[in-house]
Design a protein around this motif. Structure first.
Motif, PDB file in Angstrom:
ATOM      1  N   ALA A 126     -21.901 -33.321  32.398  1.00 27.18           N
ATOM      2  CA  ALA A 126     -22.500 -32.899  33.667  1.00 27.18           C
ATOM      3  C   ALA A 126     -24.004 -33.167  33.725  1.00 27.18           C
ATOM      4  N   VAL A 127     -24.595 -33.524  32.607  1.00 24.80           N
ATOM      5  CA  VAL A 127     -26.053 -33.679  32.531  1.00 24.80           C
ATOM      6  C   VAL A 127     -26.571 -34.722  33.521  1.00 24.80           C
ATOM      7  N   ALA A 128     -25.913 -35.848  33.625  1.00 25.82           N
ATOM      8  CA  ALA A 128     -26.369 -36.912  34.531  1.00 25.82           C
ATOM      9  C   ALA A 128     -26.334 -36.443  35.990  1.00 25.82           C
ATOM     10  N   ARG A 129     -25.297 -35.717  36.369  1.00 25.74           N
ATOM     11  CA  ARG A 129     -25.204 -35.207  37.754  1.00 25.74           C
ATOM     12  C   ARG A 129     -26.296 -34.173  38.028  1.00 25.74           C
ATOM     13  N   VAL A 130     -26.569 -33.320  37.051  1.00 30.68           N
ATOM     14  CA  VAL A 130     -27.627 -32.318  37.205  1.00 30.68           C
ATOM     15  C   VAL A 130     -28.970 -33.017  37.391  1.00 30.68           C
ATOM     16  N   ASN A 131     -29.268 -33.970  36.519  1.00 32.72           N
ATOM     17  CA  ASN A 131     -30.536 -34.693  36.618  1.00 32.72           C
ATOM     18  C   ASN A 131     -30.648 -35.455  37.931  1.00 32.72           C
ATOM     19  N   GLY A 132     -29.557 -35.994  38.424  1.00 35.05           N
ATOM     20  CA  GLY A 132     -29.562 -36.688  39.705  1.00 35.05           C
ATOM     21  C   GLY A 132     -29.930 -35.753  40.852  1.00 35.05           C
ATOM     22  N   LEU A 133     -29.357 -34.558  40.853  1.00 35.86           N
ATOM     23  CA  LEU A 133     -29.690 -33.581  41.891  1.00 35.86           C
ATOM     24  C   LEU A 133     -31.143 -33.126  41.786  1.00 35.86           C
ATOM     25  N   LEU A 134     -31.612 -32.913  40.565  1.00 41.17           N
ATOM     26  CA  LEU A 134     -33.006 -32.504  40.400  1.00 41.17           C
ATOM     27  C   LEU A 134     -33.949 -33.606  40.878  1.00 41.17           C
ATOM     28  N   HIS A 135     -33.595 -34.845  40.647  1.00 40.43           N
ATOM     29  CA  HIS A 135     -34.398 -35.963  41.145  1.00 40.43           C
ATOM     30  C   HIS A 135     -34.399 -35.977  42.680  1.00 40.43           C
ATOM     31  N   GLU A 136     -33.248 -35.699  43.269  1.00 43.98           N
ATOM     32  CA  GLU A 136     -33.114 -35.678  44.724  1.00 43.98           C
ATOM     33  C   GLU A 136     -34.035 -34.618  45.361  1.00 43.98           C
ATOM     34  N   TYR A 137     -34.203 -33.495  44.688  1.00 44.23           N
ATOM     35  CA  TYR A 137     -35.043 -32.408  45.189  1.00 44.23           C
ATOM     36  C   TYR A 137     -36.421 -32.392  44.514  1.00 44.23           C
ATOM     37  N   GLY A 138     -36.779 -33.480  43.875  1.00 42.81           N
ATOM     38  CA  GLY A 138     -38.006 -33.561  43.085  1.00 42.81           C
ATOM     39  C   GLY A 138     -39.290 -33.280  43.837  1.00 42.81           C
ATOM     40  N   ASN A 139     -39.332 -33.558  45.131  1.00 48.43           N
ATOM     41  CA  ASN A 139     -40.555 -33.312  45.889  1.00 48.43           C
ATOM     42  C   ASN A 139     -40.854 -31.821  46.036  1.00 48.43           C
ATOM     43  N   TYR A 140     -39.889 -30.952  45.758  1.00 47.16           N
ATOM     44  CA  TYR A 140     -40.093 -29.505  45.826  1.00 47.16           C
ATOM     45  C   TYR A 140     -40.392 -28.890  44.462  1.00 47.16           C
ATOM     46  N   ILE A 141     -40.170 -29.628  43.385  1.00 47.32           N
ATOM     47  CA  ILE A 141     -40.267 -29.064  42.036  1.00 47.32           C
ATOM     48  C   ILE A 141     -41.725 -29.008  41.581  1.00 47.32           C
ATOM     49  N   ILE A 142     -42.149 -27.797  41.191  1.00 48.55           N
ATOM     50  CA  ILE A 142     -43.484 -27.584  40.653  1.00 48.55           C
ATOM     51  C   ILE A 142     -43.477 -27.818  39.143  1.00 48.55           C
ATOM     52  N   GLY A 143     -42.440 -27.332  38.476  1.00 49.03           N
ATOM     53  CA  GLY A 143     -42.354 -27.457  37.027  1.00 49.03           C
ATOM     54  C   GLY A 143     -40.923 -27.302  36.550  1.00 49.03           C
ATOM     55  N   ARG A 144     -40.695 -27.811  35.336  1.00 48.74           N
ATOM     56  CA  ARG A 144     -39.350 -27.792  34.761  1.00 48.74           C
ATOM     57  C   ARG A 144     -39.465 -27.587  33.260  1.00 48.74           C
ATOM     58  N   MET A 145     -38.590 -26.748  32.711  1.00 48.38           N
ATOM     59  CA  MET A 145     -38.521 -26.565  31.268  1.00 48.38           C
ATOM     60  C   MET A 145     -37.052 -26.610  30.865  1.00 48.38           C
ATOM     61  N   GLY A 146     -36.740 -27.435  29.900  1.00 51.56           N
ATOM     62  CA  GLY A 146     -35.371 -27.534  29.408  1.00 51.56           C
ATOM     63  C   GLY A 146     -35.299 -27.163  27.942  1.00 51.56           C
ATOM     64  N   ILE A 147     -34.291 -26.392  27.593  1.00 51.63           N
ATOM     65  CA  ILE A 147     -34.094 -25.966  26.211  1.00 51.63           C
ATOM     66  C   ILE A 147     -32.673 -26.304  25.795  1.00 51.63           C
ATOM     67  N   PRO A 148     -32.511 -27.263  24.881  1.00 52.15           N
ATOM     68  CA  PRO A 148     -31.171 -27.522  24.362  1.00 52.15           C
ATOM     69  C   PRO A 148     -30.860 -26.514  23.243  1.00 52.15           C
ATOM     70  N   TYR A 149     -29.901 -25.656  23.474  1.00 51.07           N
ATOM     71  CA  TYR A 149     -29.523 -24.645  22.478  1.00 51.07           C
ATOM     72  C   TYR A 149     -28.270 -25.167  21.787  1.00 51.07           C
ATOM     73  N   ARG A 150     -28.483 -26.013  20.808  1.00 54.32           N
ATOM     74  CA  ARG A 150     -27.374 -26.724  20.143  1.00 54.32           C
ATOM     75  C   ARG A 150     -26.396 -25.780  19.446  1.00 54.32           C
ATOM     76  N   GLU A 151     -26.913 -24.698  18.882  1.00 55.49           N
ATOM     77  CA  GLU A 151     -26.062 -23.741  18.172  1.00 55.49           C
ATOM     78  C   GLU A 151     -24.961 -23.185  19.074  1.00 55.49           C
ATOM     79  N   LYS A 152     -25.273 -22.988  20.352  1.00 58.56           N
ATOM     80  CA  LYS A 152     -24.306 -22.455  21.313  1.00 58.56           C
ATOM     81  C   LYS A 152     -23.762 -23.534  22.244  1.00 58.56           C
ATOM     82  N   GLN A 153     -24.173 -24.768  22.042  1.00 57.90           N
ATOM     83  CA  GLN A 153     -23.711 -25.914  22.835  1.00 57.90           C
ATOM     84  C   GLN A 153     -23.933 -25.703  24.332  1.00 57.90           C
ATOM     85  N   VAL A 154     -25.170 -25.296  24.663  1.00 57.87           N
ATOM     86  CA  VAL A 154     -25.538 -25.101  26.059  1.00 57.87           C
ATOM     87  C   VAL A 154     -26.970 -25.603  26.254  1.00 57.87           C
ATOM     88  N   ASN A 155     -27.232 -26.176  27.411  1.00 59.52           N
ATOM     89  CA  ASN A 155     -28.580 -26.579  27.792  1.00 59.52           C
ATOM     90  C   ASN A 155     -29.055 -25.617  28.869  1.00 59.52           C
TER      91      ASN A 155
END
Length: 87
Positions: free
Chosen positions: A18-47
């Motif tokens: 699902a990562v590519a679809r999420v990034n695509g949507l965030l790019h689509e709404y990019g003109n509204y985004i002030i900031g973004r922080m991503g944390i890959p939590y590998r131990e729990k297999q969640v981003n």
């Protein structure tokens, strides 16, 4: 024209495909985004992604809804108050 609001959008991505679809949507709404922080939590297999936006409430709701329709993705938003008071 709708007033813009500051919002915090929390996104949990549990499906790696699902990562590519999420990034695509965030790019689509990019003109509204002030900031973004991503944390890959590998131990729990969640981003975990935090997005701060300055956008009309309808745009934030649309983005959150589109993200929530992607299998393996969930999102929630918080809005800053409409009025400012001096403390």
């Amino acid at each position: 024209m709708e007033d813009s609001r500051v919002a915090l959008l929390g996104i949990m991505v549990e499906a790696p495909d699902a990562v590519a679809r999420v990034n695509g949507l965030l790019h689509e709404y990019g003109n509204y985004i002030i900031g973004r922080m991503g944390i890959p939590y590998r131990e729990k297999q969640v981003n975990i992604i935090s997005i701060v936006l300055d956008a009309p409430q309808s745009a934030v709701s649309a983005l959150s809804g589109k993200l929530g329709m992607i299998p393996g993705v969930s999102s929630k938003c918080l809005y800053a108050g409409k009025t400012r008071e001096k403390y």
